[in-house]
Design a protein around this motif. Sequence first.
Motif, PDB file in Angstrom:
ATOM      1  N   ALA A 107       0.840  -1.210   0.000  1.00  9.18           N
ATOM      2  CA  ALA A 107       0.000   0.000   0.000  1.00  9.18           C
ATOM      3  C   ALA A 107       0.873   1.258   0.000  1.00  9.18           C
ATOM      4  N   LEU A 108       1.955   1.224   0.771  1.00  5.20           N
ATOM      5  CA  LEU A 108       2.857   2.377   0.851  1.00  5.20           C
ATOM      6  C   LEU A 108       3.447   2.708  -0.522  1.00  5.20           C
ATOM      7  N   VAL A 109       3.862   1.682  -1.248  1.00  5.21           N
ATOM      8  CA  VAL A 109       4.460   1.924  -2.576  1.00  5.21           C
ATOM      9  C   VAL A 109       3.431   2.553  -3.521  1.00  5.21           C
ATOM     10  N   TYR A 110       2.204   2.006  -3.519  1.00  7.73           N
ATOM     11  CA  TYR A 110       1.162   2.606  -4.368  1.00  7.73           C
ATOM     12  C   TYR A 110       0.967   4.082  -4.033  1.00  7.73           C
ATOM     13  N   LEU A 111       0.830   4.381  -2.735  1.00  2.00           N
ATOM     14  CA  LEU A 111       0.507   5.758  -2.354  1.00  2.00           C
ATOM     15  C   LEU A 111       1.688   6.700  -2.557  1.00  2.00           C
ATOM     16  N   ALA A 112       2.907   6.152  -2.549  1.00  2.00           N
ATOM     17  CA  ALA A 112       4.079   6.994  -2.801  1.00  2.00           C
ATOM     18  C   ALA A 112       4.217   7.318  -4.291  1.00  2.00           C
ATOM     19  N   TYR A 113       3.807   6.391  -5.162  1.00  2.21           N
ATOM     20  CA  TYR A 113       4.099   6.562  -6.588  1.00  2.21           C
ATOM     21  C   TYR A 113       2.896   6.938  -7.457  1.00  2.21           C
ATOM     22  N   ALA A 114       1.676   6.665  -6.983  1.00  2.00           N
ATOM     23  CA  ALA A 114       0.520   6.893  -7.861  1.00  2.00           C
ATOM     24  C   ALA A 114      -0.403   7.971  -7.294  1.00  2.00           C
ATOM     25  N   ARG A 115      -0.812   8.874  -8.143  1.00  2.00           N
ATOM     26  CA  ARG A 115      -1.770   9.919  -7.773  1.00  2.00           C
ATOM     27  C   ARG A 115      -3.083   9.652  -8.512  1.00  2.00           C
ATOM     28  N   SER A 116      -4.109  10.398  -8.159  1.00  2.00           N
ATOM     29  CA  SER A 116      -5.394  10.257  -8.841  1.00  2.00           C
ATOM     30  C   SER A 116      -5.191  10.441 -10.351  1.00  2.00           C
ATOM     31  N   GLY A 117      -5.756   9.537 -11.121  1.00  2.00           N
ATOM     32  CA  GLY A 117      -5.616   9.608 -12.579  1.00  2.00           C
ATOM     33  C   GLY A 117      -4.450   8.786 -13.109  1.00  2.00           C
ATOM     34  N   ALA A 118      -3.614   8.265 -12.196  1.00  2.00           N
ATOM     35  CA  ALA A 118      -2.443   7.504 -12.646  1.00  2.00           C
ATOM     36  C   ALA A 118      -2.829   6.086 -13.079  1.00  2.00           C
ATOM     37  N   HIS A 119      -1.977   5.520 -13.915  1.00  2.00           N
ATOM     38  CA  HIS A 119      -2.149   4.158 -14.424  1.00  2.00           C
ATOM     39  C   HIS A 119      -0.995   3.314 -13.897  1.00  2.00           C
ATOM     40  N   VAL A 120      -1.299   2.135 -13.380  1.00  2.00           N
ATOM     41  CA  VAL A 120      -0.273   1.252 -12.807  1.00  2.00           C
ATOM     42  C   VAL A 120      -0.418  -0.122 -13.450  1.00  2.00           C
ATOM     43  N   LEU A 121       0.707  -0.770 -13.738  1.00  2.00           N
ATOM     44  CA  LEU A 121       0.671  -2.128 -14.313  1.00  2.00           C
ATOM     45  C   LEU A 121       1.066  -3.150 -13.252  1.00  2.00           C
ATOM     46  N   LEU A 122       0.268  -4.199 -13.151  1.00  2.00           N
ATOM     47  CA  LEU A 122       0.429  -5.218 -12.104  1.00  2.00           C
ATOM     48  C   LEU A 122       0.332  -6.604 -12.741  1.00  2.00           C
ATOM     49  N   PRO A 123       1.243  -7.543 -12.418  1.00  2.00           N
ATOM     50  CA  PRO A 123       1.109  -8.879 -13.030  1.00  2.00           C
ATOM     51  C   PRO A 123      -0.186  -9.564 -12.585  1.00  2.00           C
ATOM     52  N   GLN A 124      -0.726 -10.351 -13.521  1.00  2.00           N
ATOM     53  CA  GLN A 124      -2.006 -11.052 -13.277  1.00  2.00           C
ATOM     54  C   GLN A 124      -1.945 -11.968 -12.057  1.00  2.00           C
ATOM     55  N   ASN A 125      -0.731 -12.474 -11.770  1.00  2.00           N
ATOM     56  CA  ASN A 125      -0.596 -13.448 -10.684  1.00  2.00           C
ATOM     57  C   ASN A 125      -0.096 -12.795  -9.398  1.00  2.00           C
ATOM     58  N   ALA A 126      -0.344 -11.478  -9.249  1.00  2.00           N
ATOM     59  CA  ALA A 126       0.157 -10.778  -8.051  1.00  2.00           C
ATOM     60  C   ALA A 126      -0.588 -11.259  -6.809  1.00  2.00           C
ATOM     61  N   TYR A 127       0.057 -11.079  -5.664  1.00  2.00           N
ATOM     62  CA  TYR A 127      -0.496 -11.452  -4.362  1.00  2.00           C
ATOM     63  C   TYR A 127      -1.941 -10.937  -4.237  1.00  2.00           C
ATOM     64  N   GLY A 128      -2.863 -11.819  -3.858  1.00  2.00           N
ATOM     65  CA  GLY A 128      -4.301 -11.552  -3.897  1.00  2.00           C
ATOM     66  C   GLY A 128      -4.746 -10.293  -3.163  1.00  2.00           C
ATOM     67  N   SER A 129      -4.264 -10.075  -1.935  1.00  2.00           N
ATOM     68  CA  SER A 129      -4.735  -8.917  -1.174  1.00  2.00           C
ATOM     69  C   SER A 129      -4.223  -7.617  -1.764  1.00  2.00           C
ATOM     70  N   GLY A 130      -3.050  -7.673  -2.411  1.00  2.00           N
ATOM     71  CA  GLY A 130      -2.524  -6.490  -3.102  1.00  2.00           C
ATOM     72  C   GLY A 130      -3.407  -6.165  -4.301  1.00  2.00           C
ATOM     73  N   ALA A 131      -3.809  -7.204  -5.031  1.00  2.00           N
ATOM     74  CA  ALA A 131      -4.676  -7.006  -6.191  1.00  2.00           C
ATOM     75  C   ALA A 131      -6.050  -6.479  -5.740  1.00  2.00           C
ATOM     76  N   GLU A 132      -6.523  -6.944  -4.600  1.00  2.00           N
ATOM     77  CA  GLU A 132      -7.805  -6.471  -4.067  1.00  2.00           C
ATOM     78  C   GLU A 132      -7.723  -4.979  -3.716  1.00  2.00           C
TER      79      GLU A 132
END
Length: 403
Positions: A107-132
């Motif tokens: 969560a910390l990494v997301y909030l440090a790097y992404a702002r409203s309107g940002a696009h992030v790429l995540l692997p399909q097999n990422a850890y479930g709670s992170g994907a949630e």
Amino acid sequence: MSAPRDRVDPAPRSGREPSERLDWRTRLIRAGAGAPGTFRSLAPPIHRGSTVLFENFASVADDWRPSSGYAYGLYGTPTTRELGARLADLEGARHTFVTPSGQAAIALVYLAYARSGAHVLLPQNAYGSGAELAQDLLSGLGIRVETYAAGIGAGIAAAIREDTALVWCESPGSVTMEIEDVPAIVRAAHARGVPVAIDNTYSAGVLFDAFAHGVDVSIQALTKFVGGHSDLLLGSVSVADAAGFERVGRAFAQLGLNASPDDCALALRGLQTLAVRLEALERNALEVARWLRARPEVEQVLHPALPECPGHEIWKRDFGGSSSVFSIVLRPEWSPERIARWLDALRLFGIGFSWGGTASLAMAYPRLTRLDGGRGPRLVRLNVGLEAPVDLLADLAQAFQAA
Ligand SMILES: Cc1ncc(COP(=O)(O)O)c(C=O)c1O
């Protein structure tokens, strides 16, 4: 309440005062006696504390940055900083922030790097709670997280857009164990000025050298291998450079992500045996994986060190070893009900999430959709612990028999 003295001198601001000058109630708070100061131990001390005392007003600092010493317990105590410093040293990072869990690190990494309107790429097999988190809270904040196939490699270039703020990697991926071509992803992302973060938990921060492979931010669930005994929850965010340090550090301080010094002390203890545990876990897991590969009940073994694991060649190129967790796919005649009977019949393998501890665990995923050919419900993930492999193999065999 009776007091031994009634004259009260003004309370001292810091340090110890001769106790006879102070009221007994004051002496409960400001100790006038105590243990001698010199104690040299191999075990790092545990410092608990919210308030930090300053020598005088001129030395007051109100800054989360470690370079300015200590300001407030939330920004670090000697115990949390010791763990962060040792992890940074081990991983070759500019700095490591310790968080209350692996999920908090994500969560910390997301909030440090992404702002409203940002696009992030995540692997399909990422850890479930992170994907949630990505689909729910982050989507509510206007951060759009798009998934990509784990085997994408340099092909990630086509998925990167003008507004892409971050590319995540996780290798091997959770549950389905695909190895990613991280260097190829890093090259494509950096060519567009996009930072890359990795969940490096599988490697305990040591089996895959994230920073040598160009990654900008590497997180771990210290809950797994560094803790190593299934008795704590803790995470880490390691950054490659000063820009990452500022970015993650500001978010870290503003979010108030305090890690317990007691848990950090357990993690510091865990680090001391990490090398021997990883070696033994790798040996045990490989023995179990190879045995399962020869079993008639098993269709495929998804273990990074075995050739049938997607991305095995990349694992050979980039990794220094394998660890304790891998998955198997049972043959088509294994229905979810039969798999449940198999799990229930296991005596040594516990049925439980998580991994990286000393005990062997098994878990099935009846609703797993991302394995090709609809094979997901036949997948079972195993964490092999430090029990004698001969007993683990006997346990698996008797459970196959029973199911
Ligand atoms: C790959 C991976 N990353 C992160 C986490 C989250 O760690 P924690 O349980 O400490 O929140 C987990 C937990 O299972 C995990 O498997």
